[in-house]
Design a protein around this motif. Sequence first.
Motif, PDB file in Angstrom:
ATOM      1  N   CYS A 159      30.095   7.992  72.795  1.00 20.08           N
ATOM      2  CA  CYS A 159      31.162   5.940  72.080  1.00 20.08           C
ATOM      3  C   CYS A 159      31.041   4.417  72.782  1.00 20.08           C
ATOM      4  N   ILE A 160      30.972   3.926  72.393  1.00 16.70           N
ATOM      5  CA  ILE A 160      31.464   2.837  73.004  1.00 16.70           C
ATOM      6  C   ILE A 160      32.317   1.663  72.459  1.00 16.70           C
ATOM      7  N   GLY A 161      32.956   2.240  71.815  1.00 18.17           N
ATOM      8  CA  GLY A 161      34.261   1.285  71.240  1.00 18.17           C
ATOM      9  C   GLY A 161      33.431   0.562  69.762  1.00 18.17           C
ATOM     10  N   CYS A 162      33.143   0.725  69.427  1.00 15.27           N
ATOM     11  CA  CYS A 162      32.080  -1.397  68.839  1.00 15.27           C
ATOM     12  C   CYS A 162      33.085  -1.558  67.802  1.00 15.27           C
ATOM     13  N   GLY A 163      33.399  -0.587  66.932  1.00 19.02           N
ATOM     14  CA  GLY A 163      34.200  -0.192  65.677  1.00 19.02           C
ATOM     15  C   GLY A 163      33.070  -0.423  64.891  1.00 19.02           C
ATOM     16  N   CYS A 165      31.643   1.978  63.007  1.00 23.51           N
ATOM     17  CA  CYS A 165      32.157   3.322  62.018  1.00 23.51           C
ATOM     18  C   CYS A 165      33.595   2.260  61.073  1.00 23.51           C
ATOM     19  N   CYS A 224      26.875   4.367  63.272  1.00 26.20           N
ATOM     20  CA  CYS A 224      27.022   4.493  64.463  1.00 26.20           C
ATOM     21  C   CYS A 224      26.242   4.078  65.461  1.00 26.20           C
TER      22      CYS A 224
HETATM   23  S1  SF4 Z   1      31.026   3.322  65.660  1.00 24.24           S
HETATM   24 FE1  SF4 Z   1      33.261   3.935  65.833  1.00 24.24          FE
HETATM   25  S2  SF4 Z   1      32.430   5.991  66.925  1.00 24.24           S
HETATM   26 FE2  SF4 Z   1      29.835   4.969  66.672  1.00 24.24          FE
HETATM   27  S3  SF4 Z   1      30.238   4.099  69.332  1.00 24.24           S
HETATM   28 FE3  SF4 Z   1      30.611   2.389  67.484  1.00 24.24          FE
HETATM   29  S4  SF4 Z   1      32.974   2.991  67.928  1.00 24.24           S
HETATM   30 FE4  SF4 Z   1      32.004   4.758  68.930  1.00 24.24          FE
END
Ligand code: SF4
Length: 257
Positions: A159-163, A165, A224
């Motif tokens: 998980c890269i914390g992109c948001g 999701c 994701c």
């Molecule tokens: S979509 Fe959510 S779970 Fe997937 S990498 Fe981004 S922050 Fe992490």
Amino acid sequence: MNLKLHVWRQKNAQSDGRFVSYDAKAISPDMSFLEMLDVVNETLVHAGEDPIAFDHDCREGICGMCGVVVNGTPHGPRKATTTCQLHMRSFRDGDEIVLEPWRAKAFPVLKDLIVDRSAFDRIMASGGFVSVPTGSAPDGNDIPVAKRDADLAMDAAACIGCGACVAACPNASAMLFVAAKISHLGYLPQGQPERASRALKMVEQMDREGFGTCTNHGECSNACPKEIRQEFIARLNRDYLKASLFERPESKAGGNG
Ligand code: SF4
Ligand code: FES
């Protein structure tokens, strides 16, 4: 390729936003999506206009900074692909592309396509540090970890914390992100001492930040870029329930378990 962009423009967090249309001309199919935006921005700067603000850093799918809703899909049409790794060959000449920021109450828009994702940082910080007394640095293989657990921990740690999701979820839930962060420590022996208190504190912080509830739509995993799976949410739910029932109050308050 020549494209028509409809881009969300918003001066700052206080002002109202609106869509503005731009022509993206002479775009190479081999350009990345962000390079295409760079080209459009150069044109805007030359014309004395405000360039489109968007987040980015590594441009190779590892930092989690980029993130744009492209034609209604966070990170665009390709599966398991961040916006920075999306290429213009995924589109056709003459396409119209709608670009929006992540839409979630907990991610307020700062400017144009940039949102404030510091809520994720606060959730991470609420989990605290691993406080195992390790003494001097141990040899790499001193603590055996089962292959299955090591693999699952690595999957969650992707998980890269992109948001994305949160942006994809109809409830703007952050459960997939929190589940990934909790699981990548929870599968390892080093993550056990604070496993229960970490689950409690991170879920409480997630709720404080105003993210919605998970109702198992599964849109988060679909969007994701690192293909974090739903099973991690089930694991988070189990950890949280167990911790709610059995965790001692001093640990809930931040003790060492
Ligand atoms: S979509 Fe959510 S779970 Fe997937 S990498 Fe981004 S922050 Fe992490
Ligand atoms: S800019 Fe780092 S993941 Fe896209």
